[in-house]
Structures are given as structure tokens and as C-alpha cells.
Write an enzyme that holds these catalytic residues in place. Structure first.
Site, mmCIF file in Angstrom:
data_model
loop_
_atom_site.group_PDB
_atom_site.id
_atom_site.type_symbol
_atom_site.label_atom_id
_atom_site.label_comp_id
_atom_site.label_asym_id
_atom_site.label_seq_id
_atom_site.Cartn_x
_atom_site.Cartn_y
_atom_site.Cartn_z
ATOM 1 N N ASN A 218 -2.332 6.104 -6.218
ATOM 2 C CA ASN A 218 -2.247 6.967 -5.041
ATOM 3 C C ASN A 218 -2.783 8.358 -5.354
ATOM 4 O O ASN A 218 -3.493 8.959 -4.548
ATOM 5 C CB ASN A 218 -0.790 7.049 -4.573
ATOM 6 N N ASP B 188 -2.529 3.641 1.177
ATOM 7 C CA ASP B 188 -2.005 2.927 2.354
ATOM 8 C C ASP B 188 -2.704 1.596 2.547
ATOM 9 O O ASP B 188 -2.071 0.576 2.910
ATOM 10 C CB ASP B 188 -2.176 3.790 3.607
ATOM 11 N N ASP C 2 7.225 -4.902 -6.925
ATOM 12 C CA ASP C 2 6.803 -3.500 -7.056
ATOM 13 C C ASP C 2 5.351 -3.454 -7.508
ATOM 14 O O ASP C 2 4.946 -4.207 -8.413
ATOM 15 C CB ASP C 2 7.702 -2.782 -8.064
ATOM 16 N N GLU D 249 6.389 1.680 -2.653
ATOM 17 C CA GLU D 249 5.540 0.562 -3.049
ATOM 18 C C GLU D 249 6.348 -0.684 -3.367
ATOM 19 O O GLU D 249 5.827 -1.633 -3.961
ATOM 20 C CB GLU D 249 4.686 0.951 -4.258
#
Length: 490
Positions: free
Chosen positions: A369, A378, A361, A405
Site C-alpha cells: 500500500n 484497493d 491476511d 487486509e
């Protein structure tokens, strides 16, 4: 592989079908050729027999006429009155006049005694003629069929049929001769359809050619006794079918022959082999073209089938790839992960090997983000995917984007030590990317890793247990401060 197998199967089928059809065609063509030859044989045999009967009829009538004249002379002698009587009697033979060129009687010195037509353009004596010499030297009173000569009454080619005259003591007393116009035979032969290269012939039993149609002067009187017909076939039987190449025009012909048992004359009817088989050859070519076209159609159809199957296979592969890959990272997606963990557990069970699962993770990714924007988020995930892929140590190891993620790794045959090493490598590789993350206590992007290992045989049918254990280990790593891994066994 499936497309290739289908193509090979289709190709083999096309070849087999083409071979079967080709063999059937070859048999049909061969059978058809034999039938054509049989029909040709029957046709020429019937014609030769018909012409033999016709010729025998002419010869019989001529023989009867000669016998009648001979009897009159031998009974009443050669007197002027008998010459007149004989000429009158001959003239009344209307049914023979169409074939007869002339009827003549020669005395013992070869002088003309009487004749149907007494106007001669050449010598009136017959002493030099072959038939006169023959009868003078041979005592047989059987009729003699001589070689063709040019008539001295009209200059046309004729066949001579003659008989010896004798005195009461058996001495030679002259000859009675009937001449038959060759053009009459040619006129009849010309009405028979034997093709452009066909030939009809009439030959003596000694091999002297009397009549040949089509007519040529150099054919008349030719000696053919050395031909296969006389050297081979007639020695076995009087009628039959044969084939040979003509000595005159080098054309190969199929011919029927029949030797007349009464007069020995041999009638032959021949047709050009090439011309006679022309209808069969035309049909054979049509059938060959048909099978060629059919084979081409099969090949083209199989090609289009192969192309269509290839296209569909490519499309299916693309769809399968789309369905199994994560569009952003190019890794396997969650669906593929769920499918592959089952197959990998089964494989490890078969090998008696362990299996490990890692859950990775990205730390503080929501803050990354939210503050750097989704495009940067991304890009970060794409870099994560590439780094995880490079961190694998075996070809059979699998990495997938598990969701958001999170990433998941399947490590077949990997025990706890190998799983921990790979987890450490991943943490180290991500950290070394130095992706700036101002909203993380580490100042850069990091990951936390949950590790779980089990004997594959112990989790058969309950693959979720190892995934849950790895997920629990991930939360332990996060609670412990992130940028590290934790292990939880099954």
C-alpha cells in the site's frame, strides 16, 4: 414477502369491504324498489277507488233521474202535458247538467216523446239504438249501461244509461235514456297526475271499454274481455293490483282495478312501470356510482399503499445491503460476520455438524500500500475478495472482509480436512493471480491463512473461541514464513 402479504391482505380487505358494501347496496336498492312499488300500488289503488266512487255517484244520480221520469210516465202516461212537465223537471236538475249530455224518452215505436235537448243532427228515432233493442227484448227494469255511441244531438261520444218502460200489464212501452258525455270523464281524468304514459279506463263488467284516457277514437267500445284483468284477476276479487303490457301501445304498466258492486263498472288506473320507477332507478344509479367511486378509491389507495411499501422495502433492502456489505469488495462486512456466525453455529448445532472458521491476511500489505499507492491497494483487496468468493465450495459458505487486509470465512458443516483443503485452495488461487509485489520476498502478493475447526455444540454461546483460535493459527502461519496456513483447534 412482507410487502406481498401486506398487499394481498389489503387487496382482500378491499374486496371484502367492496362486497359488503355492494351487498348492502343491493339490499338497499331491492328494499327501496319494493318500497317504491308499494307506494305506487297504494297511490293507484287510492285513485281507482276515488274514481269508482265518483263514477258511482254519477250513475246513482242518473239512475234516480231515470227512475223519476219512468215513474211519472208509468203513472200519468205519455201525454203532451207530461212531456212538458218532464222536460221542466229535467232542466231543474242543475247539479247533474254538467255531466249529462241529454235525457230522452222514446215510446214503444222508438219515436222521441220528449228530451232535454230536442235539437237532433241525426235521426230522432231510437229504434236502431242498442239500448232500445236491449230493453225491448229484456223484461228487466234494471238500468242498462250500454256501449259508447255518438250523440245525435251534438255528435260527441256518450255513454248511455237506460231503463225499460212498461204498461200496467207489463208490456214494453218505450225507454228512458240518459247520455253522459265522455269528454266530462276525460276532463276529470286529465286533472290526475299519472305521468306521461299513464292510463285511466272505465269498462263495463262484460269488458266493453267505455272511457280511456288518453283518448283515441279506436279505443272507444273496444272489447277487452279477453285481457288478464277479466280472465284472471276479476274472477278472484273485485279490487287489486296487477301489471301487464298494454295491447294498445305495448307499454308495461302497474295498474289498480276496482269493480263497482252496484253497477259492475270496472275502473282502472295504470302508470308506466318504467316511468313510475324512474326516481328509484335514478337513486339506484347514484348509489351504484357512489359505490363504484368508493371502490375505485379503495383500489387506488391500496395501489399507492403497495407502491409505498414496495419503495420502502427496496430502500430498506438497499440500506440493509449497505449496512451489511463492504463497499470496496462487495463481501459481507464485520458486522454481518458477527451476526452470521451466531446463526450458522445454531444451524450446525441443530444438525449436529462441525463448523470451521478461516482468517485470511494479505502478506506485507502495508508495504504494498505504501509503495504502490492506495488505489492499487484497493484494487488488490478487491481482487482478494473476488478470489476468496470463487474459492468457496458450498452455497452456505460465507466470506467477509474482517478489517483492513484481513478476511474471514465461515464454513458450516466443514470438518478439519475440508477446511484445510479450502485454505490451500485460497493460497494457491491468490498466488496464481501473479499480482506484482516487489517488496515481498515472494515477488507477488500472497496470503496467510489461520484455520480453526470445532464441534458447533461445544462453542455454543462462546463463538469468540473459534475466532480467537483461527486468529492464533494465522499468527503461527505468519511466524512460519507466510504464504501458508496453520491450524489451531478450539
Amino acid at each position: 414477502m412482507h410487502v406481498k402479504n401486506t398487499f394481498y391482505t389489503t387487496t382482500i380487505t378491499v374486496i371484502i369491504v367492496s362486497l359488503i358494501i355492494s351487498l348492502s347496496l343491493a339490499v338497499q336498492i331491492s328494499t327501496s324498489r319494493q318500497q317504491s312499488i308499494q307506494q305506487i300500488n297504494t297511490s293507484v289503488a287510492n285513485l281507482s277507488h276515488t274514481l269508482d266512487v265518483y263514477t258511482e255517484g254519477i250513475m246513482r244520480q242518473s239512475e234516480m233521474l231515470i227512475t223519476t221520469v219512468s215513474d211519472i210516465i208509468e203513472i200519468y202516461g205519455m201525454t203532451p202535458q207530461q212531456a212538458t212537465n218532464i222536460q221542466r223537471m229535467i232542466s231543474n236538475q242543475d247539479n247533474l247538467l254538467t255531466q249529462i249530455n241529454n235525457v230522452a224518452v222514446y215510446d214503444v215505436r222508438g219515436e222521441l216523446f220528449t228530451a232535454l235537448h230536442e235539437t237532433f243532427s241525426g235521426p230522432r228515432k231510437g229504434v236502431d239504438r242498442a239500448f232500445f233493442i236491449y230493453h225491448k227484448n229484456n223484461k228487466s227494469q234494471q238500468i242498462f249501461i250500454g256501449e259508447p255511441v255518438v250523440s245525435r244531438t251534438n255528435g260527441k261520444w256518450v255513454i248511455t244509461i237506460s231503463r225499460r218502460l212498461e204498461t200496467h200489464t207489463g208490456a214494453f212501452n218505450g225507454v228512458v235514456v240518459v247520455t253522459l258525455g265522455i269528454e266530462n270523464f276525460l276532463a276529470l281524468y286529465g286533472q290526475i297526475n299519472i305521468g306521461h304514459s299513464g292510463v285511466i279506463g272505465l269498462t263495463t263488467q262484460s269488458g266493453v271499454l267505455l272511457v280511456r284516457y288518453p283518448f283515441k277514437n279506436n279505443y272507444i267500445g273496444a272489447i277487452v274481455s279477453d285481457s288478464p284483468l277479466f280472465r284472471k284477476y276479476l274472477k278472484v276479487q273485485n279490487t287489486g293490483i296487477a301489471s301487464s303490457i298494454s295491447r294498445f301501445d305495448k307499454i308495461e304498466r302497474i295498474y289498480a282495478y276496482e269493480k263497482n258492486t252496484r253497477y259492475g263498472l270496472v275502473t282502472t288506473v295504470a302508470v308506466s312501470t318504467d316511468e313510475a320507477l324512474s326516481p328509484w332507478r335514478k337513486q339506484a344509479i347514484q348509489l351504484a356510482v357512489l359505490i363504484f367511486v368508493f371502490t375505485v378509491i379503495l383500489i387506488v389507495a391500496s395501489y399507492f399503499l403497495y407502491s409505498d411499501l414496495s419503495r420502502k422495502t427496496r430502500d430498506n433492502k438497499e440500506l440493509k445491503i449497505i449496512a451489511s456489505e463492504d463497499a470496496l469488495t462487495g463481501l459481507f462486512n464485520r458486522r454481518s460476520f458477527d451476526e452470521k456466525i451466531l446463526s450458522e453455529i445454531a444451524g450446525c448445532i441443530a444438525r449436529g455438524a462441525p463448523i470451521s472458521v478461516l482468517i485470511v491476511d494479505v502478506d506485507y500489505f502495508k508495504k504494498y500500500n505504501d509503495n504502490y499507492g492506495h488505489p492499487e491497494g484497493d484494487r488488490c483487496l478487491a481482487l482478494m475478495g473476488d478470489t476468496l468468493r470463487k474459492s468457496l465450495t458450498r452455497d452456505n459458505q460465507i466470506v467477509a472482509r474482517y478489517g483492513g487486509e484481513e478476511f474471514a470465512l465461515i464454513l458450516p458443516d466443514a470438518d478439519i480436512q475440508e477446511a484445510r483443503r479450502i485454505a490451500q485452495t485460497i493460497i494457491r488461487n491468490v498466488f496464481s493471480l501473479q499480482i506484482e509485489h516487489a517488496f515481498s520476498p515472494f515477488g507477488r502478493v500472497t496470503v496467510s491463512v489461520g484455520v480453526s475447526t470445532a464441534r458447533a455444540v461445544e462453542i455454543a454461546g462462546s463463538q469468540q473461541s473459534i475466532i480467537i483460535a483461527a486468529d492464533q493459527a494465522l499468527y503461527q502461519a505468519k511466524r512460519a514464513g507466510r504464504n501458508q496456513y496453520a491450524f489451531v483447534g478450539v
